[in-house]
Design a protein around this motif. Structure first.
Motif, PDB file in Angstrom:
ATOM      1  N   ILE A 151       0.828  -1.205   0.000  1.00 49.96           N
ATOM      2  CA  ILE A 151       0.000   0.000   0.000  1.00 49.96           C
ATOM      3  C   ILE A 151       0.863   1.256   0.000  1.00 49.96           C
ATOM      4  O   ILE A 151       0.612   2.204  -0.745  1.00 49.96           O
ATOM      5  CB  ILE A 151      -0.947  -0.013   1.218  1.00 49.96           C
ATOM      6  CG1 ILE A 151      -2.012  -1.104   1.035  1.00 49.96           C
ATOM      7  CG2 ILE A 151      -1.615   1.356   1.393  1.00 49.96           C
ATOM      8  CD1 ILE A 151      -2.895  -1.291   2.257  1.00 49.96           C
ATOM      9  N   SER A 152       1.904   1.266   0.823  1.00 46.41           N
ATOM     10  CA  SER A 152       2.756   2.459   0.923  1.00 46.41           C
ATOM     11  C   SER A 152       3.467   2.743  -0.396  1.00 46.41           C
ATOM     12  O   SER A 152       3.671   3.910  -0.763  1.00 46.41           O
ATOM     13  CB  SER A 152       3.773   2.289   2.048  1.00 46.41           C
ATOM     14  OG  SER A 152       4.677   1.231   1.774  1.00 46.41           O
ATOM     15  N   GLN A 153       3.857   1.693  -1.117  1.00 45.35           N
ATOM     16  CA  GLN A 153       4.504   1.884  -2.417  1.00 45.35           C
ATOM     17  C   GLN A 153       3.567   2.572  -3.401  1.00 45.35           C
ATOM     18  O   GLN A 153       3.972   3.464  -4.151  1.00 45.35           O
ATOM     19  CB  GLN A 153       4.982   0.553  -2.970  1.00 45.35           C
ATOM     20  CG  GLN A 153       6.169  -0.034  -2.221  1.00 45.35           C
ATOM     21  CD  GLN A 153       6.419  -1.485  -2.570  1.00 45.35           C
ATOM     22  OE1 GLN A 153       5.730  -2.053  -3.413  1.00 45.35           O
ATOM     23  NE2 GLN A 153       7.396  -2.091  -1.924  1.00 45.35           N
ATOM     24  N   LEU A 156      -0.444 -16.167   0.966  1.00 46.21           N
ATOM     25  CA  LEU A 156      -0.177 -15.763  -0.413  1.00 46.21           C
ATOM     26  C   LEU A 156      -1.463 -15.432  -1.159  1.00 46.21           C
ATOM     27  O   LEU A 156      -1.526 -14.449  -1.908  1.00 46.21           O
ATOM     28  CB  LEU A 156       0.596 -16.866  -1.142  1.00 46.21           C
ATOM     29  CG  LEU A 156       2.019 -17.112  -0.637  1.00 46.21           C
ATOM     30  CD1 LEU A 156       2.647 -18.298  -1.356  1.00 46.21           C
ATOM     31  CD2 LEU A 156       2.887 -15.874  -0.823  1.00 46.21           C
ATOM     32  N   HIS A 157      -2.510 -16.238  -0.963  1.00 47.98           N
ATOM     33  CA  HIS A 157      -3.780 -15.965  -1.634  1.00 47.98           C
ATOM     34  C   HIS A 157      -4.371 -14.647  -1.154  1.00 47.98           C
ATOM     35  O   HIS A 157      -4.847 -13.833  -1.970  1.00 47.98           O
ATOM     36  CB  HIS A 157      -4.764 -17.104  -1.398  1.00 47.98           C
ATOM     37  CG  HIS A 157      -4.561 -18.281  -2.312  1.00 47.98           C
ATOM     38  ND1 HIS A 157      -4.566 -18.181  -3.674  1.00 47.98           N
ATOM     39  CD2 HIS A 157      -4.354 -19.596  -2.043  1.00 47.98           C
ATOM     40  CE1 HIS A 157      -4.369 -19.365  -4.223  1.00 47.98           C
ATOM     41  NE2 HIS A 157      -4.222 -20.239  -3.247  1.00 47.98           N
ATOM     42  N   LEU A 158      -4.362 -14.396   0.144  1.00 51.86           N
ATOM     43  CA  LEU A 158      -4.907 -13.151   0.675  1.00 51.86           C
ATOM     44  C   LEU A 158      -4.120 -11.948   0.166  1.00 51.86           C
ATOM     45  O   LEU A 158      -4.699 -10.908  -0.168  1.00 51.86           O
ATOM     46  CB  LEU A 158      -4.906 -13.184   2.211  1.00 51.86           C
ATOM     47  CG  LEU A 158      -5.923 -14.137   2.848  1.00 51.86           C
ATOM     48  CD1 LEU A 158      -5.648 -14.291   4.344  1.00 51.86           C
ATOM     49  CD2 LEU A 158      -7.349 -13.635   2.633  1.00 51.86           C
ATOM     50  N   TYR A 159      -2.811 -12.086   0.092  1.00 49.33           N
ATOM     51  CA  TYR A 159      -1.984 -10.991  -0.407  1.00 49.33           C
ATOM     52  C   TYR A 159      -2.289 -10.706  -1.881  1.00 49.33           C
ATOM     53  O   TYR A 159      -2.426  -9.551  -2.294  1.00 49.33           O
ATOM     54  CB  TYR A 159      -0.502 -11.336  -0.238  1.00 49.33           C
ATOM     55  CG  TYR A 159       0.431 -10.257  -0.716  1.00 49.33           C
ATOM     56  CD1 TYR A 159       0.669  -9.119   0.048  1.00 49.33           C
ATOM     57  CD2 TYR A 159       1.076 -10.372  -1.949  1.00 49.33           C
ATOM     58  CE1 TYR A 159       1.514  -8.127  -0.404  1.00 49.33           C
ATOM     59  CE2 TYR A 159       1.927  -9.384  -2.397  1.00 49.33           C
ATOM     60  CZ  TYR A 159       2.150  -8.262  -1.627  1.00 49.33           C
ATOM     61  OH  TYR A 159       2.976  -7.274  -2.074  1.00 49.33           O
ATOM     62  N   ARG A 160      -2.405 -11.764  -2.694  1.00 48.09           N
ATOM     63  CA  ARG A 160      -2.707 -11.581  -4.114  1.00 48.09           C
ATOM     64  C   ARG A 160      -4.103 -10.978  -4.292  1.00 48.09           C
ATOM     65  O   ARG A 160      -4.349 -10.212  -5.236  1.00 48.09           O
ATOM     66  CB  ARG A 160      -2.616 -12.907  -4.857  1.00 48.09           C
ATOM     67  CG  ARG A 160      -1.270 -13.611  -4.767  1.00 48.09           C
ATOM     68  CD  ARG A 160      -0.145 -12.783  -5.302  1.00 48.09           C
ATOM     69  NE  ARG A 160       1.122 -13.494  -5.257  1.00 48.09           N
ATOM     70  CZ  ARG A 160       2.310 -12.930  -5.335  1.00 48.09           C
ATOM     71  NH1 ARG A 160       2.406 -11.624  -5.480  1.00 48.09           N
ATOM     72  NH2 ARG A 160       3.418 -13.651  -5.282  1.00 48.09           N
ATOM     73  N   ILE A 161      -5.027 -11.333  -3.419  1.00 44.83           N
ATOM     74  CA  ILE A 161      -6.377 -10.766  -3.482  1.00 44.83           C
ATOM     75  C   ILE A 161      -6.320  -9.265  -3.251  1.00 44.83           C
ATOM     76  O   ILE A 161      -6.959  -8.482  -3.965  1.00 44.83           O
ATOM     77  CB  ILE A 161      -7.293 -11.461  -2.456  1.00 44.83           C
ATOM     78  CG1 ILE A 161      -7.644 -12.882  -2.930  1.00 44.83           C
ATOM     79  CG2 ILE A 161      -8.576 -10.651  -2.230  1.00 44.83           C
ATOM     80  CD1 ILE A 161      -8.333 -13.727  -1.879  1.00 44.83           C
ATOM     81  N   VAL A 162      -5.557  -8.833  -2.239  1.00 42.64           N
ATOM     82  CA  VAL A 162      -5.392  -7.398  -1.976  1.00 42.64           C
ATOM     83  C   VAL A 162      -4.773  -6.709  -3.186  1.00 42.64           C
ATOM     84  O   VAL A 162      -5.210  -5.628  -3.609  1.00 42.64           O
ATOM     85  CB  VAL A 162      -4.529  -7.176  -0.712  1.00 42.64           C
ATOM     86  CG1 VAL A 162      -4.212  -5.688  -0.550  1.00 42.64           C
ATOM     87  CG2 VAL A 162      -5.247  -7.694   0.523  1.00 42.64           C
ATOM     88  N   GLN A 163      -3.735  -7.313  -3.751  1.00 41.97           N
ATOM     89  CA  GLN A 163      -3.091  -6.763  -4.941  1.00 41.97           C
ATOM     90  C   GLN A 163      -4.113  -6.501  -6.048  1.00 41.97           C
ATOM     91  O   GLN A 163      -4.148  -5.419  -6.642  1.00 41.97           O
ATOM     92  CB  GLN A 163      -2.046  -7.740  -5.468  1.00 41.97           C
ATOM     93  CG  GLN A 163      -0.673  -7.615  -4.848  1.00 41.97           C
ATOM     94  CD  GLN A 163       0.312  -8.517  -5.573  1.00 41.97           C
ATOM     95  OE1 GLN A 163       0.095  -9.715  -5.701  1.00 41.97           O
ATOM     96  NE2 GLN A 163       1.382  -7.929  -6.058  1.00 41.97           N
TER      97      GLN A 163
END
Length: 247
Positions: A131-133, A158-165
Motif C-alpha cells: 500500500i505504501s509503495q 499468499l492468496h490473501l496478499y494476491r487478493i489485496v493486490q
C-alpha cells in the motif's frame, strides 16, 4: 441332505452375497470419492494457472503502462539538461525524482513476485508495504486495519496478499478513487475480509465480466469462501471464511 436345502449353507451363501454387495458398494463409493477429489484438485490447479497467467499479464502492463512513461520523461529531462535546453537546475532534480520513483516501483514489483519475501515479512507487513509503495506513486490512500492473531498457512497468506493486490489494482485502473478501506479481522472462528473504494466504476460492462474479477472469485473459492461484490459509491468486496480452512 442336499447342500442347497441345508439352512446353514443357505445362511452362509446369503451372508457371502451380502458381504460381496457391501464390498462392491464400498469400492464404488471409494472410486467415486477419489474421482471427485481428483476433479476438485484439477479445477483448483487450472484456477491457479489462470490466476498466474493473469498476474503475468498485469505485471507486463505495469511495466509498460506505468514505468515506461516515467522512464521516457526522465530521459527527456536528462536530454534537455545535456543540450542546455531549459533550466538545468530545475530539470535535473525532476529527472532524479522520476528515476527514484521508477526504481522504487521496480523493487515493489520484484517483491510482489517473491513469495518467500511475503512469507518472511508476514501478511500484515507485506500489505502495508504494498500500500505504501502505491501511495508514494499514486493518489490512492488506503485505510488499512488488520486484526488477526492466528497463524495462517503459507498458502492462505499468499492468496490473501494476491487478493489485496488485485483489488487495489482494480481501483487504480477502473475506479478513479482517491480513498479506500481494507479490513482483515478475525473473531476467533472466522476471518472477515472487506475492501471498499470510494470512486466511480465504469459501467460499460458487468462488474464480474473482467478477468481480474474472475481471478478474485477463483482465489476466494480456493480459500473456501464466496466473494460478494457491491457497486454503490465505488466497489465493495467482502467474504468470510472459517479459520480452520486457513491454517
Amino acid at each position: 441332505m442336499h447342500a442347497t436345502k441345508d439352512p446353514v449353507f443357505l445362511i452362509a451363501l446369503l451372508s457371502c452375497l451380502c458381504l460381496a454387495i457391501i464390498l462392491l458398494t464400498l469400492g464404488l463409493l471409494i472410486a467415486r470419492t477419489y474421482r471427485h477429489v481428483q476433479q476438485r484438485q484439477r479445477l483448483a490447479f487450472m484456477s491457479e494457472l489462470e490466476v498466474l497467467k493473469k498476474e503475468r499479464a498485469r505485471i507486463a502492463a505495469d511495466l509498460h503502462d506505468e514505468l515506461s512513461p516515467k522512464l521516457i520523461l526522465a530521459y527527456r529531462l536528462v536530454e534537455a539538461v545535456s543540450e542546455n535546453r531549459g533550466m538545468g537546475g530545475e530539470l535535473f532534480p525532476l529527472a532524479l525524482e522520476n528515476l527514484l520513483k521508477v526504481s522504487e516501483r521496480i523493487r515493489g514489483i520484484a517483491a510482489d513476485l517473491y513469495d518467500e519475501m511475503i512469507l518472511k515479512d508476514g501478511l500484515e507487513r507485506s500489505i502495508q508495504q504494498f500500500i505504501s509503495q502505491h501511495e508514494m506513486l499514486e493518489a490512492l490512500r488506503v485505510d488499512f486495519r488488520y486484526e488477526v492473531k492466528e497463524t495462517l498457512s503459507d498458502t492462505s497468506i499468499l492468496h490473501l496478499y494476491r487478493i489485496v493486490q488485485e483489488m487495489v489494482n482494480n481501483t487504480l485502473k477502473h475506479s478513479g478513487a482517491e480513498d479506500a478501506q481494507l479490513k482483515i479481522i478475525s473473531n476467533g472462528k472466522y476471518l472477515s475480509f472487506g475492501y471498499r473504494d470510494f470512486g466511480t466504476i465504469r459501467m460499460d460492462q458487468p462488474i464480474d465480466a473482467g478477468v481480474g474479477i474472475k481471478s478474485l472469485y477463483q482465489r476466494v473459492m480456493i480459500l473456501g469462501a464466496n466473494l460478494f461484490i457491491d457497486v454503490d459509491q465505488g466497489v465493495a468486496y467482502y467474504f468470510k471464511v472459517p479459520l480452520t480452512k486457513l491454517y
